[in-house]
Design a protein around this motif. Structure first.
Motif, short mmCIF file in Angstrom:
data_model
loop_
_atom_site.label_atom_id
_atom_site.label_comp_id
_atom_site.label_asym_id
_atom_site.label_seq_id
_atom_site.Cartn_x
_atom_site.Cartn_y
_atom_site.Cartn_z
N TRP A 141 0.59 5.04 1.57
CA TRP A 141 -0.13 3.94 0.93
C TRP A 141 0.30 3.76 -0.51
O TRP A 141 0.11 2.71 -1.10
CB TRP A 141 -1.66 4.14 1.02
N TRP A 253 1.05 4.26 -10.58
CA TRP A 253 -0.15 4.98 -11.00
C TRP A 253 -0.73 4.44 -12.29
O TRP A 253 -1.91 4.67 -12.58
CB TRP A 253 0.13 6.48 -11.10
N VAL A 260 -8.70 3.40 -8.92
CA VAL A 260 -9.74 4.22 -8.33
C VAL A 260 -11.08 3.95 -9.03
O VAL A 260 -12.13 4.02 -8.41
CB VAL A 260 -9.42 5.73 -8.31
N PHE A 364 -20.49 12.39 -4.14
CA PHE A 364 -19.50 12.09 -5.16
C PHE A 364 -19.31 13.25 -6.12
O PHE A 364 -18.22 13.51 -6.63
CB PHE A 364 -19.85 10.83 -5.95
N GLY A 371 -11.81 17.08 -8.57
CA GLY A 371 -10.80 16.42 -9.40
C GLY A 371 -10.43 17.27 -10.60
O GLY A 371 -9.29 17.25 -11.05
N LEU A 374 -7.71 19.62 -9.78
CA LEU A 374 -6.41 18.97 -9.69
C LEU A 374 -5.93 18.51 -11.05
O LEU A 374 -4.74 18.36 -11.29
CB LEU A 374 -6.51 17.76 -8.76
N ASP A 380 -2.66 22.26 -10.08
CA ASP A 380 -2.18 21.17 -9.24
C ASP A 380 -0.82 21.51 -8.62
O ASP A 380 -0.48 21.03 -7.54
CB ASP A 380 -2.08 19.89 -10.07
N HIS A 384 -1.13 20.29 -5.02
CA HIS A 384 -0.54 18.97 -4.81
C HIS A 384 0.03 18.84 -3.40
O HIS A 384 0.61 19.77 -2.87
CB HIS A 384 0.57 18.74 -5.84
N HIS A 392 -10.25 15.77 -1.71
CA HIS A 392 -10.72 15.28 -3.01
C HIS A 392 -10.88 13.77 -3.00
O HIS A 392 -11.93 13.24 -3.35
CB HIS A 392 -9.74 15.68 -4.12
N PHE A 393 -9.86 13.07 -2.57
CA PHE A 393 -10.03 11.64 -2.73
C PHE A 393 -10.90 11.02 -1.64
O PHE A 393 -11.44 9.94 -1.84
CB PHE A 393 -8.72 10.90 -2.97
N THR A 396 -14.24 11.16 -3.10
CA THR A 396 -14.51 10.17 -4.14
C THR A 396 -14.53 8.76 -3.57
O THR A 396 -15.41 7.98 -3.89
CB THR A 396 -13.44 10.25 -5.25
N PHE A 397 -13.54 8.48 -2.72
CA PHE A 397 -13.46 7.12 -2.20
C PHE A 397 -14.55 6.82 -1.18
O PHE A 397 -15.19 5.77 -1.22
CB PHE A 397 -12.11 6.87 -1.52
N ARG A 454 -0.16 17.46 3.41
CA ARG A 454 -0.54 16.09 3.73
C ARG A 454 0.51 15.44 4.62
O ARG A 454 1.68 15.80 4.57
CB ARG A 454 -0.57 15.23 2.48
C1 HEM Z 1 -13.40 13.74 -12.72
C2 HEM Z 1 -12.73 12.80 -12.19
C3 HEM Z 1 -11.36 12.95 -11.52
C4 HEM Z 1 -10.30 13.77 -11.79
C5 HEM Z 1 -10.21 14.79 -12.90
C6 HEM Z 1 -9.26 13.47 -10.82
C7 HEM Z 1 -8.01 14.08 -10.77
C8 HEM Z 1 -7.04 13.82 -9.82
C9 HEM Z 1 -5.71 14.36 -9.81
C10 HEM Z 1 -5.15 15.28 -10.86
C11 HEM Z 1 -5.07 13.90 -8.71
C12 HEM Z 1 -3.65 14.19 -8.29
C13 HEM Z 1 -3.61 15.31 -7.30
C14 HEM Z 1 -2.27 15.47 -6.67
O1 HEM Z 1 -1.71 14.48 -6.16
O2 HEM Z 1 -1.78 16.61 -6.65
C15 HEM Z 1 -5.99 13.06 -8.01
C16 HEM Z 1 -5.69 12.37 -6.86
C17 HEM Z 1 -6.48 11.34 -6.36
N1 HEM Z 1 -7.70 10.93 -6.84
FE1 HEM Z 1 -8.74 11.80 -8.35
N2 HEM Z 1 -9.71 12.50 -10.00
C18 HEM Z 1 -10.98 12.15 -10.39
C19 HEM Z 1 -11.77 11.17 -9.84
C20 HEM Z 1 -11.38 10.32 -8.84
C21 HEM Z 1 -12.12 9.18 -8.41
C22 HEM Z 1 -13.42 8.69 -9.00
C23 HEM Z 1 -11.41 8.62 -7.39
C24 HEM Z 1 -11.73 7.37 -6.55
C25 HEM Z 1 -12.78 6.66 -6.52
C26 HEM Z 1 -10.22 9.41 -7.20
C27 HEM Z 1 -9.26 9.13 -6.25
C28 HEM Z 1 -8.09 9.85 -6.10
C29 HEM Z 1 -7.08 9.55 -5.12
C30 HEM Z 1 -7.11 8.40 -4.12
C31 HEM Z 1 -6.07 10.50 -5.26
C32 HEM Z 1 -4.85 10.72 -4.40
C33 HEM Z 1 -3.77 9.75 -4.52
C34 HEM Z 1 -2.64 10.11 -3.59
O3 HEM Z 1 -1.79 10.91 -3.99
O4 HEM Z 1 -2.58 9.58 -2.49
N3 HEM Z 1 -10.25 10.44 -8.09
N4 HEM Z 1 -7.19 13.01 -8.73
#
Ligand code: HEM
Ligand SMILES: [Cu+2]
Lengths: 566, 63, 196
Positions: A141, A253, A260, A364, A371, A374, A380, A384, A392-393, A396-397, A454
């Motif tokens: 995606w 990104w 996000v 959430f 997050g 990560l 990470d 990763h 994680h996502f 959140t999602f 993944r």
């Molecule tokens: C405290 C808040 C957050 C932190 C510190 C955080 C941190 C991170 C980090 C560092 C990654 C990368 C991980 C990796 O690929 O190894 C990640 C991936 C992701 N996060 Fe978060 N995040 C947070 C909140 C959110 C929220 C609110 C959403 C959506 C509503 C979200 C959606 C995603 C998604 C979709 C990915 C994966 C993307 C992909 O590689 O396909 N995150 N997050």
């Protein structure tokens, strides 16, 4: 659904080419729900393959590795861009913003209609990719090149071109939408509706538009280059031709992280709107919340490189981006604490919207906390590209799109359709979703920390993953029940639309402006004169009032006075 | 702000990802590209806010 | 900023402030779009010690400098179109609008001529990342000039039909906003792509 002052309208103008913001909201809502069905079907197929590798999925057949790649890609694309965006951003913004600020419609109603139809076109383009030679796009995606830049890696050419086209159309559509929401918000607020009397849902929807609006440009720039790579033979992302695949990650990104929040903020807005109504208390720390949202928005623009920690980025950038990433949880912590404080000592009523709101909070929280793991670059490196990130996502999602989204849908249902939904079905829906969402995704953290990668089509190929065989099957069963758990909603949604008991103008006894208009609001919303606003949005249980709330349109001191029509 | 310049300009930590860092010839290009894009949204939003304020002030005077 | 009590149903003329805010927001996204392209350009520009890469032609710095001047002039004409209209001179406003469009088209024609020569010298979309970037970045800007010219021509048509006046200059003002943006981008791009 027909109390239009202009008398009966032709079907096409009323339902198809309507410029009424409420009808456009419903159109987006339905389109988003239909796309959610497609997204759920792809999830079912993937989960079947992971739970019962290399057996025939009922209703489809064998999920081969190349099909699996297409399913992963389409699932993510659909759920994020074609479910989350239309439901949370477009449907809610269209419905809620004008009603809550007292406008009669959007600032540019025709642009609004155009934006919806362009969105439909983009859905068609995306779904068409299933049927073109070579099949659907298979580059994930996030569309990382070189997979997405050249046919030789995935065997998909037309699917990829359609994917880019669909995204481009969608972003055009949401840019038009964003212009509308922001201009409406800035210019069409009713007298007395100062910035600090604006209800939470509107604030957060505007925040979402702001997050979208200034981040989408670079992505479109990247997409133009990706399209050229695919159709014109350029090599922006192809190392063999002097290109740089990381450039796409950078541009994607830059948009992707604010994106996000585009999905997350409206959900928070809905929940913040619901909490005071169902605990009969003013929201705790209104201003703190608004400022925190602003801070989070600003930060969301300077964290994007945390998705590239492992991609060979200059380590000098890793430290500042780690810092901003971890900083961004501070404003959200403030917001969450304000939410909890708003509940304290309230007279809490657990109606369906409130259940979804609390469910959002509970789930959430886990997503946000993981997050932080990560976000630190060193952790990470291990996590990763494992299912830990997937969990994680999804934590959140999924809460944002579905818990937040359903909270909003149930809350405004009476206003949307003028009828009440069935409370029991709503609660069954909630508990099915809540239990089986956790049953599905909690074990995924474990599987991911155990090293499951993944986007692999067949976990049985890896010896270390043998230990997770049963767990994977369990996860799949839970996921199937989660999908089935949506049936009560579909039934409730359509049945109540026609058969539910009629709703009065203010069934929740809430104070914001939309509850002043009749349910459903007529074209133009307010009758002959616009309302005037006298107080803040959450004046519940004021000690100096006999009634337990003061709506925004009632001058304080005039107990039960006239309904504030200016 | 001071903290920001500090981490950006001074700290060059001993980062442990020898596998990938330095594997791309455009290392420096990406670095500057990221730095360039960092402030842009803030500048644009700042300009927009200032412009809209001026416009609406003018409107009040005219009206 | 107080809320305008605009009763949008009551009148079908768009309120001036709302429309301008809408246009400003649109220009904001456009600016971010170009920022993305420039950011991409920087990756390769900074990352490549030899620029332009060996075997690729140099860009026509001087003739494009002249072209820059053309574009800047057209922006000045566009300003005149608004100021004359505000002073009540609708006819001369239309005249200035026409000049704006002519200069915009002139810019495009000159650009096109240079492109043809560059292609003959072997610089194409696929000849190198350098060529790809050049045609993408400058081409996208050219498309914006084209769109801006179309907008000016459309406003010109309505101006000739007598739809604008000192009391209602909105359309011309909006066209000027967009045209200003397109013109203002150019010196930056020129500097980045041709001079740097
Ligand atoms: C405290 C808040 C957050 C932190 C510190 C955080 C941190 C991170 C980090 C560092 C990654 C990368 C991980 C990796 O690929 O190894 C990640 C991936 C992701 N996060 Fe978060 N995040 C947070 C909140 C959110 C929220 C609110 C959403 C959506 C509503 C979200 C959606 C995603 C998604 C979709 C990915 C994966 C993307 C992909 O590689 O396909 N995150 N997050
Ligand atoms: Cu992120």
């Amino acid at each position: 659904m027909t109390n239009d002052p202009h008398g009966p309208q032709k079907f096409i103008w009323k339902y198809i080419l309507s410029t009424d913001h409420k009808m456009i909201a419903k159109q987006y809502l339905l389109t988003g729900l239909v796309m959610a069905l497609v997204g759920a079907f792809t999830a079912y197929l993937m989960r079947w393959q992971l739970g019962y590798p290399n057996t025939n999925a009922p209703g489809w057949g064998l999920v081969t590795p190349d099909k699996f790649n297409m399913l992963v890609t389409m699932h993510g694309t659909i759920m994020v861009f074609f479910v989350g965006m239309p439901l949370l951003v477009a449907a809610l913004s269209n419905f809620v913003i004008p009603l809550q600020i007292g406008a009669r419609d959007m600032a540019f109603p025709r642009l609004n209609m155009l934006s919806y139809w362009i969105f439909v076109l983009s859905c068609v383009a995306l779904l068409a990719s299933f049927f073109v030679p070579g099949g659907a796009p298979a580059g994930g995606w996030t569309g990382y090149p070189p997979l997405s830049a050249s046919e030789q890696y995935t065997g998909v050419h037309w699917g990829m071109v359609l994917w880019i086209t669909a995204l481009a159309l969608e972003f055009a559509s949401f840019t038009m939408g964003g212009i509308n929401y922001l201009a409406t918000f800035m210019c069409l607020r009713v007298p007395g509706m100062t910035y600090f009397r604006v209800p939470m849902a509107t604030w957060f929807l505007i925040g979402a538009s702001l997050a979208f609006f200034f981040s989408v440009g670079p992505l479109i720039a990247g997409a133009v280059m990706l399209l050229l790579d695919n159709v014109a033979g350029t090599g922006f992302y192809i190392p063999a031709q002097g290109g740089e695949p990381l450039l796409w990650q950078h541009l994607f990104w830059f948009f992707g992280h604010p994106e996000v929040y585009v999905i997350f903020l409206p959900a928070v807005g809905c929940v913040l709107e619901i909490l005071p109504v169902f605990s009969r208390k003013p929201i705790f720390g209104y201003r703190a919340i608004v400022w925190s949202m602003g801070a989070a928005l600003a930060l969301s623009y300077i964290v994007w490189a945390h998705h590239m920690f492992i991609s060979g980025m200059n380590p000098r950038l890793a430290t500042p981006f780690s810092i901003t990433t971890i900083l961004i949880s501070v404003p959200f912590a403030v917001i969450i604490f304000c939410m909890l404080a708003s509940l304290r000592q309230g007279s809490i009523r657990l109606d369906t919207p409130m259940l979804w709101g609390l469910g959002f909070l509970a789930t959430f929280l886990i997503g946000g906390l993981t997050g932080i793991f990560l976000g630190s670059a060193s952790a990470d490196i291990y996590l990763h590209d494992t299912y830990f990130v997937v969990a994680h996502f999804h934590y959140t999602f999924f809460p944002s799109v579905f818990f937040g989204g359903f909270a909003g849908i149930y809350f405004w249902y009476p206003k949307l359709f003028g009828r009440r939904y069935n409370e029991t079905l709503g609660k069954i829906h909630f508990w099915m979703t809540f239990i089986f969402f956790n049953a599905t995704f909690w074990p995924i953290f474990r599987v991911g920390a155990g090293g499951m990668l993944r986007r692999i089509a067949d976990p049985t190929q890896y010896r270390i993953l043998d230990q997770f065989k049963e767990m994977n099957s369990m996860i799949s069963v839970a996921a199937f029940i989660l999908i089935l758990g949506q049936v009560p909603f579909v039934w409730n949604f359509f049945w109540s639309m026609f058969r539910g008991p009629a709703a009065d103008a203010n069934p929740w006894r809430a104070g914001t402006l939309e509850w002043l208009a009749p349910s459903p609001p007529p074209h133009g919303n307010w009758g002959p004169g616009l309302p005037t606003v006298y107080v803040g949005p959450y004046e519940y249980s004021r000690p100096d009032m006999a009634d337990d709330f003061v709506p925004q349109y009632r001058p304080v001191g005039v107990l039960g006075g006239p309904a504030g029509q200016a | 702000m001071a903290l920001f310049t500090f981490v950006f300009a001074v700290v060059s930590p001993a980062f442990g990802c020898p596998l990938c860092f330095g594997s791309t010839p455009y290392e420096l290009g990406l670095y500057w590209s990221v730095l360039f894009l960092l402030p842009v949204p803030f500048v644009i939003v700042g300009v927009l806010i200032a412009w809209i304020r001026r416009q609406s002030d003018g409107n009040i005077k005219e009206g | 900023m107080t809320a305008a009590p605009a009763d949008s149903i009551a009148s079908d003329r768009p309120a001036p402030l709302v429309s301008k805010v809408g246009m400003a927001l649109f220009i904001g996204t456009e600016a971010m779009f170009f920022a993305g392209l420039i950011s991409a350009y920087l990756v390769f520009r900074v990352g490549n010690p030899n620029w332009p890469p060996a075997g690729q032609p140099r860009l026509p710095v001087e003739s494009t400098a002249f072209n820059t001047l053309i574009l800047l002039l057209s922006a000045a004409f566009c300003h005149r179109a608004v100021s004359t209209l505000r002073a009540g001179l609708a006819r001369s406003s239309a005249y200035w609008l026409g000049l704006t469009a002519v200069f915009g088209l002139f810019f495009l024609v000159l650009q096109g001529r240079e492109w043809i020569r560059l292609v003959q010298f072997g610089l194409t979309l696929t000849s190198s990342v350098y060529g790809g970037l050049f045609y993408t970045l400058i081409g996208v800007h050219g498309l914006h000039v084209l769109a801006g010219t179309a907008l000016v021509l459309y406003v010109l048509k309505r101006s000739v039909e007598g739809r604008y006046s000192a009391a209602y200059p909105l359309g011309v003002e909006l066209a000027r906003m967009y045209w200003n943006f397109v013109v203002a981008l150019w010196p930056g791009l020129y500097f980045l792509v041709y001079l740097l």
